[in-house]
Write a protein that holds these residues in place. Structure first.
Motif, PDB file in Angstrom:
ATOM      1  N   ARG A 180      77.663 -25.119 -34.830  1.00 42.82           N
ATOM      2  CA  ARG A 180      78.514 -26.165 -35.378  1.00 42.82           C
ATOM      3  C   ARG A 180      79.628 -26.535 -34.427  1.00 42.82           C
ATOM      4  O   ARG A 180      80.457 -27.374 -34.725  1.00 42.82           O
ATOM      5  N   ALA A 181      79.678 -25.953 -33.253  1.00 43.07           N
ATOM      6  CA  ALA A 181      80.733 -26.214 -32.270  1.00 43.07           C
ATOM      7  C   ALA A 181      82.113 -26.070 -32.894  1.00 43.07           C
ATOM      8  O   ALA A 181      83.031 -26.836 -32.629  1.00 43.07           O
ATOM      9  N   ALA A 182      82.241 -25.094 -33.772  1.00 39.32           N
ATOM     10  CA  ALA A 182      83.517 -24.879 -34.458  1.00 39.32           C
ATOM     11  C   ALA A 182      84.434 -24.014 -33.597  1.00 39.32           C
ATOM     12  O   ALA A 182      84.050 -23.482 -32.563  1.00 39.32           O
ATOM     13  N   GLU A 183      85.671 -23.913 -34.052  1.00 41.54           N
ATOM     14  CA  GLU A 183      86.609 -23.044 -33.364  1.00 41.54           C
ATOM     15  C   GLU A 183      86.140 -21.594 -33.497  1.00 41.54           C
ATOM     16  O   GLU A 183      85.512 -21.232 -34.500  1.00 41.54           O
ATOM     17  N   PRO A 184      86.403 -20.741 -32.499  1.00 39.10           N
ATOM     18  CA  PRO A 184      85.975 -19.332 -32.585  1.00 39.10           C
ATOM     19  C   PRO A 184      86.464 -18.689 -33.876  1.00 39.10           C
ATOM     20  O   PRO A 184      87.658 -18.687 -34.170  1.00 39.10           O
ATOM     21  N   CYS A 185      85.527 -18.168 -34.678  1.00 40.26           N
ATOM     22  CA  CYS A 185      85.887 -17.610 -35.980  1.00 40.26           C
ATOM     23  C   CYS A 185      85.245 -16.245 -36.211  1.00 40.26           C
ATOM     24  O   CYS A 185      85.272 -15.733 -37.338  1.00 40.26           O
ATOM     25  N   VAL A 186      84.650 -15.646 -35.168  1.00 40.94           N
ATOM     26  CA  VAL A 186      83.982 -14.358 -35.310  1.00 40.94           C
ATOM     27  C   VAL A 186      84.993 -13.232 -35.091  1.00 40.94           C
ATOM     28  O   VAL A 186      85.694 -13.209 -34.072  1.00 40.94           O
TER      29      VAL A 186
ATOM     30  N   LYS B  96      71.024 -22.462 -44.615  1.00 34.41           N
ATOM     31  CA  LYS B  96      72.380 -22.702 -44.142  1.00 34.41           C
ATOM     32  C   LYS B  96      72.369 -23.914 -43.215  1.00 34.41           C
ATOM     33  O   LYS B  96      71.491 -24.043 -42.345  1.00 34.41           O
ATOM     34  N   LEU B  97      73.349 -24.818 -43.375  1.00 32.44           N
ATOM     35  CA  LEU B  97      73.478 -26.013 -42.544  1.00 32.44           C
ATOM     36  C   LEU B  97      74.782 -25.929 -41.757  1.00 32.44           C
ATOM     37  O   LEU B  97      75.841 -25.639 -42.312  1.00 32.44           O
ATOM     38  N   TYR B  98      74.699 -26.225 -40.440  1.00 30.77           N
ATOM     39  CA  TYR B  98      75.871 -26.177 -39.571  1.00 30.77           C
ATOM     40  C   TYR B  98      75.978 -27.508 -38.823  1.00 30.77           C
ATOM     41  O   TYR B  98      75.446 -27.663 -37.721  1.00 30.77           O
ATOM     42  N   PRO B  99      76.668 -28.508 -39.422  1.00 27.15           N
ATOM     43  CA  PRO B  99      76.790 -29.815 -38.755  1.00 27.15           C
ATOM     44  C   PRO B  99      77.740 -29.748 -37.570  1.00 27.15           C
ATOM     45  O   PRO B  99      78.768 -29.071 -37.610  1.00 27.15           O
ATOM     46  N   ASP B 100      77.409 -30.461 -36.503  1.00 27.30           N
ATOM     47  CA  ASP B 100      78.235 -30.541 -35.302  1.00 27.30           C
ATOM     48  C   ASP B 100      79.082 -31.807 -35.361  1.00 27.30           C
ATOM     49  O   ASP B 100      78.876 -32.684 -36.211  1.00 27.30           O
ATOM     50  N   GLN B 101      80.035 -31.917 -34.424  1.00 24.69           N
ATOM     51  CA  GLN B 101      80.852 -33.124 -34.340  1.00 24.69           C
ATOM     52  C   GLN B 101      79.995 -34.300 -33.862  1.00 24.69           C
ATOM     53  O   GLN B 101      79.147 -34.141 -32.995  1.00 24.69           O
ATOM     54  N   PRO B 102      80.191 -35.518 -34.428  1.00 23.99           N
ATOM     55  CA  PRO B 102      79.381 -36.665 -33.988  1.00 23.99           C
ATOM     56  C   PRO B 102      79.717 -37.068 -32.558  1.00 23.99           C
ATOM     57  O   PRO B 102      80.831 -36.869 -32.080  1.00 23.99           O
ATOM     58  N   VAL B 103      78.730 -37.644 -31.884  1.00 24.89           N
ATOM     59  CA  VAL B 103      78.889 -38.136 -30.514  1.00 24.89           C
ATOM     60  C   VAL B 103      78.773 -39.659 -30.549  1.00 24.89           C
ATOM     61  O   VAL B 103      77.778 -40.198 -31.042  1.00 24.89           O
ATOM     62  N   LEU B 104      79.793 -40.367 -30.032  1.00 24.67           N
ATOM     63  CA  LEU B 104      79.825 -41.825 -30.031  1.00 24.67           C
ATOM     64  C   LEU B 104      79.687 -42.335 -28.601  1.00 24.67           C
ATOM     65  O   LEU B 104      80.383 -41.874 -27.701  1.00 24.67           O
ATOM     66  N   GLN B 105      78.794 -43.312 -28.414  1.00 19.78           N
ATOM     67  CA  GLN B 105      78.571 -43.885 -27.091  1.00 19.78           C
ATOM     68  C   GLN B 105      78.405 -45.392 -27.220  1.00 19.78           C
ATOM     69  O   GLN B 105      77.772 -45.881 -28.167  1.00 19.78           O
ATOM     70  N   ASN B 106      78.978 -46.114 -26.241  1.00 21.25           N
ATOM     71  CA  ASN B 106      78.775 -47.553 -26.114  1.00 21.25           C
ATOM     72  C   ASN B 106      78.009 -47.805 -24.826  1.00 21.25           C
ATOM     73  O   ASN B 106      78.505 -47.521 -23.736  1.00 21.25           O
TER      74      ASN B 106
ATOM     75  N   VAL C 208      75.366 -51.919 -26.998  1.00 19.55           N
ATOM     76  CA  VAL C 208      74.619 -51.132 -27.978  1.00 19.55           C
ATOM     77  C   VAL C 208      75.477 -49.928 -28.366  1.00 19.55           C
ATOM     78  O   VAL C 208      75.836 -49.109 -27.517  1.00 19.55           O
ATOM     79  N   GLY C 209      75.807 -49.817 -29.646  1.00 22.55           N
ATOM     80  CA  GLY C 209      76.561 -48.676 -30.156  1.00 22.55           C
ATOM     81  C   GLY C 209      75.604 -47.587 -30.618  1.00 22.55           C
ATOM     82  O   GLY C 209      74.592 -47.869 -31.270  1.00 22.55           O
ATOM     83  N   LEU C 210      75.909 -46.345 -30.281  1.00 23.55           N
ATOM     84  CA  LEU C 210      75.048 -45.212 -30.621  1.00 23.55           C
ATOM     85  C   LEU C 210      75.904 -44.106 -31.231  1.00 23.55           C
ATOM     86  O   LEU C 210      76.861 -43.650 -30.611  1.00 23.55           O
ATOM     87  N   ARG C 211      75.530 -43.699 -32.443  1.00 23.96           N
ATOM     88  CA  ARG C 211      76.192 -42.576 -33.117  1.00 23.96           C
ATOM     89  C   ARG C 211      75.162 -41.480 -33.325  1.00 23.96           C
ATOM     90  O   ARG C 211      74.107 -41.717 -33.948  1.00 23.96           O
ATOM     91  N   SER C 212      75.437 -40.289 -32.797  1.00 21.45           N
ATOM     92  CA  SER C 212      74.516 -39.154 -32.888  1.00 21.45           C
ATOM     93  C   SER C 212      75.186 -38.030 -33.672  1.00 21.45           C
ATOM     94  O   SER C 212      76.312 -37.645 -33.365  1.00 21.45           O
ATOM     95  N   GLU C 213      74.467 -37.513 -34.675  1.00 20.36           N
ATOM     96  CA  GLU C 213      74.945 -36.378 -35.466  1.00 20.36           C
ATOM     97  C   GLU C 213      73.879 -35.291 -35.446  1.00 20.36           C
ATOM     98  O   GLU C 213      72.709 -35.548 -35.756  1.00 20.36           O
ATOM     99  N   SER C 214      74.282 -34.080 -35.076  1.00 22.03           N
ATOM    100  CA  SER C 214      73.361 -32.946 -34.985  1.00 22.03           C
ATOM    101  C   SER C 214      73.726 -31.899 -36.042  1.00 22.03           C
ATOM    102  O   SER C 214      74.907 -31.654 -36.299  1.00 22.03           O
TER     103      SER C 214
END
Length: 560
Positions: free
Chosen positions: A522-528, A318-328, A336-342
């Motif tokens: 996945r930092a998703a909305e509460p769904c439990v 199972k894969l649970y992607p999180d929201q990307p994090v953007l930093q300058n 330097v632009g930095l894009r992080s995806e977890s």
């Protein structure tokens, strides 16, 4: 008496209103300037006047900002009595600095229900070049941009420097705004510099400019408005007013090269792709969560320009992607632009998993050629949960089994005669092993608690774990609910050692486990649905209570 005072007040108010309206109707307004021709770095004074102190209209000078900076504004009123004749007026004074050369117009200005006449102003080129050749200059601006030729969306570094040998009482410098381009501030620095033996304070501002269209990019002049100490400063002296401008610039912007075949145009000084794991990807277990973070780092690009990573699926996980994090970030005067995806990964089956390699085409602005950033493929090694057994373990044991023995050839009588001493030794070993086994069984009977006590203790642990699960569900705590559910599952009759094993044997828990993992990783909305989770657990407990308990040991012989 009160009625008389009320009527008097009413008549006075009506009279004042009539006088005001009469003054408003008869008032004349006008606009004047102290000169009609100025140099680009000079100022002029605009005066608006109304010949009645009762005039209540206010000038609307918003249209002045199109061609002029309003540096200062004042308001006054006066009343004169000459030979018994009374005259009064209101006056508004503005100090204006032109924004560009050429023929400009001070538009007609609305004052109440009246308007002034428009005034023409001629602005000649700045004489700053002549001033800079003298030794008496005190304040000036310098600007530079690199490179002087670039590509669409390539970062251009613009800097403006303010040199001053006098103290500022007040100063403002226009922020950089460029049409058809994105502008990002890179910060400000202050230092001192000696020029021709004189010490100057330098204020430097730097910007990153990203052109969005090909063609000629126009960098406008920036205007400095400042008040500096007068030659003879005093408490009542507001100081000298200065206006300075940086030189305007034009940059040639090119379209992306035709030989670049990447999916997204990325002009940068350098692009790299990294990955980081929360745990060793080669030592994972079934049901264990690990998080992979992939970073795209680009010098000379903003994070918003970097693309999203390609999506992929893993059979058996199972894969649970999180929201990307953007930093300058600003690293050594470079944006330097930095894009992080977890992505959280939970394997449901043991085995080896391969994550595909990631490729990203980009254009090297230093070498002026296309390049490729690559993150190699990654292999995950997932072992069964502790204590779990299955086909994989059986196959592994079978693959490492020794080959069967080959019978020896020769006369039977000789073999029988040779093996006779060995039979005696084997018989002695068997007797010794039986004695040891008998001793161990007696010792276990003395130390091991009765089976009923073990089952009673396990039942207590199960109840305690179920209470923790109820508490976590009431508090809507996904992390605590996951831990309690795993602990509760381990105390069931089948002794599930992981949530993956629980879901494999009891599919009714699958949706609840997936929702908990999604909310955690996945930092998703509460769904439990905690109420439904408790209901599923309660139903399972009821079914287990009604079904006969499994024997502690399997029968030695099957019933015939």
């Amino acid at each position: 008496m009160p009625r008389i005072k009320y009527l008097a007040t009413l008549w006075l108010s009506f009279f004042a209103l009539c006088c005001s309206g009469l003054a408003q109707a008869e008032t004349t307004v006008r606009a004047t300037v102290d000169r009609n021709q100025v140099a680009l770095e000079e100022t002029l004074n605009l005066t608006l006047s109304a010949d009645s102190i009762l005039f209540s209209g206010e000038p609307d000078v918003s249209e002045l900002s199109t061609d002029f900076h309003i540096l200062n504004r004042q308001q006054s009123s006066r009343t004169n009595i000459v030979n018994g004749k009374i005259s009064s007026s209101r006056q508004w004074d503005y100090t204006l600095a032109p924004k560009r050369e050429g023929d400009l117009t001070i538009p007609a200005i609305t004052m109440g229900n009246k308007q002034t006449k428009a005034i023409s102003i001629r602005v000649t080129p700045s004489n700053s070049a002549r001033r800079q050749n003298t030794d008496n200059r005190q304040v000036w601006l310098e600007a530079d941009i690199t490179p002087r030729r670039g590509y669409v969306q390539q970062m251009l570094e613009y800097s403006v420097k303010l040199y001053s040998s006098v103290n500022f009482l007040d100063a403002t410098l226009d922020p950089l705004e460029v049409d058809n381009a994105l502008v990002e501030s890179l910060g400000e620095s202050r230092y001192r510099q000696r020029i021709d033996g004189r010490s100057f304070q330098v204020i430097e501002r730097r910007y990153a400019v990203f052109p969005q269209r090909s063609g000629t990019l126009e960098i406008p002049a920036l205007t400095l408005q400042a008040r500096v100490e007068s030659y003879r400063p005093s408490l009542l002296d507001p100081g000298r007013l200065l206006v300075r401008r940086s030189p305007p610039m034009e940059i040639d912007i090119q379209s992306p090269p035709a030989d670049f075949d990447g999916a997204l145009w990325l002009p940068a000084g350098n692009v790299e792709i990294f990955e980081e794991w929360s745990s060793d990807p080669e030592q994972l277990q079934v049901g264990e969560s690990t998080t992979r973070r992939v970073d795209i780092r680009a010098e000379g690009l903003m994070a918003a320009q970097l693309p999203a990573l390609p999506r992929y699926d893993l059979a058996g996980a199972k894969l649970y992607p999180d929201q990307p994090v953007l930093q300058n970030n600003k690293d050594e005067q470079i944006l330097v632009g930095l894009r992080s995806e977890s992505t959280a990964i939970i394997a449901n089956e043991a085995g080896r998993y391969t994550l595909p390699e990631i490729k990203l085409a980009w254009w090297n602005t230093r070498t002026n050629r296309a390049e490729l950033a690559v993150l190699p493929a990654r292999e995950l090694v997932v072992s069964p949960a502790p204590g779990a057994s299955g086909d994989e373990a059986i196959e592994t044991a079978a693959s490492h089994a020794a080959p069967s023995a080959t019978p020896l050839s020769g006369p039977a009588t000789s073999a029988h005669t040779a093996l006779t001493p060995y039979r005696i030794i084997i018989a002695l070993l068997i007797c010794t092993n039986l004695l040891c086994l008998w001793a161990l069984l007696r010792r276990r009977d003395r130390t091991e608690p009765p089976l009923r006590d073990v089952e009673k203790k396990n039942d207590q642990h199960e109840k305690a774990a179920y209470q923790r699960l109820k508490k976590a569900c009431k508090q809507r705590d996904a992390r605590a609910a996951r831990a309690a559910l795993q602990d509760w599952a381990s105390h069931q009759q089948d002794g599930y050692r992981s949530l993956a094993e629980l879901v494999a044997h009891e599919p009714t828990f699958a949706t609840h486990v997936d929702n908990i993992n999604a909310e955690l990783y996945r930092a998703a909305e509460p769904c439990v649905d905690y109420a439904a989770l408790l209901q599923t657990a309660a139903t399972y407990r009821k079914q287990q209570a009604e079904s006969p308990a499994k024997p502690a040991l399997a029968p030695l012989y099957k019933s015939l």
